[in-house]
Scaffold this motif. Structure first.
Motif, PDB file in Angstrom:
ATOM      1  N   VAL A 147       3.019  -3.647  -2.000  1.00 31.18           N
ATOM      2  CA  VAL A 147       3.287  -2.518  -2.902  1.00 31.18           C
ATOM      3  C   VAL A 147       1.961  -2.010  -3.427  1.00 31.18           C
ATOM      4  O   VAL A 147       1.112  -2.799  -3.869  1.00 31.18           O
ATOM      5  N   LEU A 148       1.784  -0.695  -3.375  1.00 32.85           N
ATOM      6  CA  LEU A 148       0.565  -0.061  -3.865  1.00 32.85           C
ATOM      7  C   LEU A 148       0.880   0.821  -5.063  1.00 32.85           C
ATOM      8  O   LEU A 148       1.791   1.651  -5.011  1.00 32.85           O
ATOM      9  N   PHE A 149       0.130   0.624  -6.142  1.00 30.24           N
ATOM     10  CA  PHE A 149       0.111   1.546  -7.282  1.00 30.24           C
ATOM     11  C   PHE A 149      -1.279   2.174  -7.298  1.00 30.24           C
ATOM     12  O   PHE A 149      -2.244   1.549  -7.735  1.00 30.24           O
ATOM     13  N   SER A 150      -1.408   3.390  -6.817  1.00 29.90           N
ATOM     14  CA  SER A 150      -2.699   4.070  -6.780  1.00 29.90           C
ATOM     15  C   SER A 150      -2.694   5.213  -7.791  1.00 29.90           C
ATOM     16  O   SER A 150      -1.916   6.158  -7.664  1.00 29.90           O
ATOM     17  N   HIS A 151      -3.553   5.103  -8.798  1.00 28.25           N
ATOM     18  CA  HIS A 151      -3.649   6.116  -9.855  1.00 28.25           C
ATOM     19  C   HIS A 151      -2.299   6.358 -10.521  1.00 28.25           C
ATOM     20  O   HIS A 151      -1.907   7.496 -10.761  1.00 28.25           O
ATOM     21  N   VAL A 152      -1.591   5.287 -10.800  1.00 26.77           N
ATOM     22  CA  VAL A 152      -0.259   5.390 -11.396  1.00 26.77           C
ATOM     23  C   VAL A 152      -0.165   4.606 -12.699  1.00 26.77           C
ATOM     24  O   VAL A 152       0.255   5.139 -13.731  1.00 26.77           O
ATOM     25  N   VAL A 201       4.087   3.387  -4.519  1.00 32.18           N
ATOM     26  CA  VAL A 201       4.812   3.773  -5.725  1.00 32.18           C
ATOM     27  C   VAL A 201       4.027   4.853  -6.471  1.00 32.18           C
ATOM     28  O   VAL A 201       2.843   4.694  -6.750  1.00 32.18           O
ATOM     29  N   GLY A 202       4.720   5.960  -6.784  1.00 27.56           N
ATOM     30  CA  GLY A 202       4.031   7.082  -7.408  1.00 27.56           C
ATOM     31  C   GLY A 202       3.038   7.707  -6.465  1.00 27.56           C
ATOM     32  O   GLY A 202       1.964   8.144  -6.879  1.00 27.56           O
ATOM     33  N   GLY A 203       3.412   7.756  -5.189  1.00 28.16           N
ATOM     34  CA  GLY A 203       2.495   8.190  -4.136  1.00 28.16           C
ATOM     35  C   GLY A 203       2.166   9.657  -4.109  1.00 28.16           C
ATOM     36  O   GLY A 203       1.403  10.112  -3.245  1.00 28.16           O
ATOM     37  N   GLY A 204       2.723  10.436  -5.037  1.00 30.77           N
ATOM     38  CA  GLY A 204       2.348  11.841  -5.169  1.00 30.77           C
ATOM     39  C   GLY A 204       2.597  12.652  -3.917  1.00 30.77           C
ATOM     40  O   GLY A 204       3.645  12.528  -3.268  1.00 30.77           O
ATOM     41  N   ASP A 205       1.621  13.465  -3.556  1.00 29.92           N
ATOM     42  CA  ASP A 205       1.790  14.362  -2.408  1.00 29.92           C
ATOM     43  C   ASP A 205       1.562  13.663  -1.081  1.00 29.92           C
ATOM     44  O   ASP A 205       1.568  14.297  -0.024  1.00 29.92           O
ATOM     45  N   GLY A 206       1.359  12.349  -1.101  1.00 31.42           N
ATOM     46  CA  GLY A 206       1.249  11.593   0.144  1.00 31.42           C
ATOM     47  C   GLY A 206      -0.148  11.475   0.688  1.00 31.42           C
ATOM     48  O   GLY A 206      -0.343  10.919   1.779  1.00 31.42           O
ATOM     49  N   THR A 207      -1.151  11.949  -0.039  1.00 25.33           N
ATOM     50  CA  THR A 207      -2.524  11.884   0.452  1.00 25.33           C
ATOM     51  C   THR A 207      -2.938  10.460   0.798  1.00 25.33           C
ATOM     52  O   THR A 207      -3.507  10.198   1.866  1.00 25.33           O
ATOM     53  N   THR A 208      -2.637   9.518  -0.091  1.00 25.63           N
ATOM     54  CA  THR A 208      -3.045   8.137   0.139  1.00 25.63           C
ATOM     55  C   THR A 208      -2.324   7.537   1.335  1.00 25.63           C
ATOM     56  O   THR A 208      -2.944   6.912   2.212  1.00 25.63           O
ATOM     57  N   SER A 209      -1.009   7.731   1.404  1.00 24.18           N
ATOM     58  CA  SER A 209      -0.248   7.185   2.536  1.00 24.18           C
ATOM     59  C   SER A 209      -0.715   7.768   3.859  1.00 24.18           C
ATOM     60  O   SER A 209      -0.833   7.059   4.866  1.00 24.18           O
TER      61      SER A 209
END
Length: 368
Positions: free
Chosen positions: A267-272, A202-210
């Motif tokens: 579910v992951l909330f990373s820097h969100v 969630v809120g994964g941005g540009d996809g770097t984390t995924s």
């Protein structure tokens, strides 16, 4: 006796009150702090001129002033002023023969290129974050992100307004992605992800984390849920039809007004979540709880201020940025706050893994 002369004579033997005990670390930090805005921009200018890269190529021999003037093409006086400024930080060294060299820290931090380069991070801070901070008194007094009016649009957050300026939005996400990479290995290596099969980012941005999670865990699939303009960046940045197109999918939407996609077991909330208030965070965690199956887990990764809220330079900078510019609320909350909100949202077995780099923590909860 001449009072003026006596006063002058007395002054020559008196140490100014604010310079006494120069070895006190707080006094030393104060004197650095009041000069830090200028020195920060000097550092970014040195990166713009590629001074650290040029000196790295001359490791051992260093470079003379004339060699640097010739390679940068800038006026001699300007170069002299900048070299002095950067030398005061300790990142550049001037040897007795007059040659300039990278300090070991500069060689480690400022020379490497690549997606996690400090060049990307500091450029984003210079272009987006730091121009807002002179309005801090105004914003904090008003209790809202008044500095946002420097960006076109009517949306209430920086993240949405940047969609009106694709070039600046690109600078922002390169900076965010680069700094994410500084702490990402610690998240990716967490053994908790070895048993996850489908992760909603969630809120994964540009996809770097995924992208890094799927690279590290071959059995993992992810769905990135973020606003449409950011999803387009993720499509270009992290999704490759030839390598991971079947394992990373994009689901554009609004975190609050659109339902979360179903089918994930974590579910992951990373820097969100730090962007929002406690009430909003609880709402988002409850939405995550609703789409998870029994036994599903939630992960909250990001900055954690110290429990007594007195330490953490990176956390302090983030909290000020959020309230002055980005969202007008939120902060780098202590882990105990996330744990309480996760419990309110219905999660059990809530705990936080600490000691992640750059003041990060990973809070985990399980749906009963």
């Amino acid at each position: 006796m001449n009072p003026s002369a006596d006063s002058d004579r007395h002054a020559t033997h008196t140490t100014p009150h604010d310079q006494r005990d120069p070895h006190d670390p707080v006094v030393e930090r104060f004197h650095f702090l009041v000069n830090a805005p200028a020195l920060f921009n000097a550092l970014v200018t040195a990166l713009d001129w590629d001074l650290f890269g040029q000196l790295s190529k001359r490791a051992g021999s260093g470079a003379s002033f004339e060699e640097l003037r010739e390679s940068t093409g800038v006026p001699a006086h300007s170069l002299r002023v900048l070299l002095h400024a950067v030398c005061t930080t300790g990142l550049l060294e001037r040897h007795t023969d007059g040659t300039y060299h990278n300090a070991p820290a500069a060689e480690q931090l400022l020379v490497p290129e690549g997606p996690d380069s400090w060049r990307h991070i500091l450029t984003g801070w210079k272009e987006i974050y730091y121009p807002a901070f002179p309005r801090m008194t105004e914003a904090l007094s008003a209790g809202t992100n008044t500095a946002l009016d420097a960006h076109p649009g009517e949306e209430p957050t920086l993240y949405r307004r940047l969609s009106h300026d694709p070039e600046l939005e690109g600078v922002f996400h390169r900076s965010m992605s680069a700094f994410t990479l500084k702490s990402l290995d610690s998240l990716v290596e967490c053994e908790e992800f070895t048993t996850v099969r489908h992760l909603l980012d969630v809120g994964g941005g540009d996809g770097t984390t995924s992208k890094h999670l799927t690279d590290r865990h071959p059995a993992l699939r992810t769905t990135i849920f973020d606003i449409p303009s950011v999803s387009r960046i993720a499509a270009d940045h992290s999704v490759d039809p030839q390598t991971n197109g079947d394992r990373i999918t994009l689901h554009p939407g609004d975190l609050f007004t659109d339902p979360f996609p179903v089918g994930a077991d974590a579910v992951l909330f990373s820097h969100v979540l730090e962007i929002f208030s406690g009430e909003q965070i609880t709402e988002l965690l409850a939405k995550a709880h609703a789409v998870l199956p029994p036994g599903g887990r939630v992960f909250v990764y990001g900055y954690n201020v110290s429990d007594d809220e007195t330490r953490g330079w990176y956390s302090a900078r983030l909290s000020l940025y959020l309230n002055v510019l980005a969202s007008g609320q939120g902060m780098a909350y202590p882990a105990r706050d996330y744990e309480e909100w996760a419990r309110r949202a219905g999660f059990s077995d809530v705990r936080t893994l600490t000691d992640h780099p750059y003041e990060h923590g990973l809070t985990i909860g399980t749906k009963a």
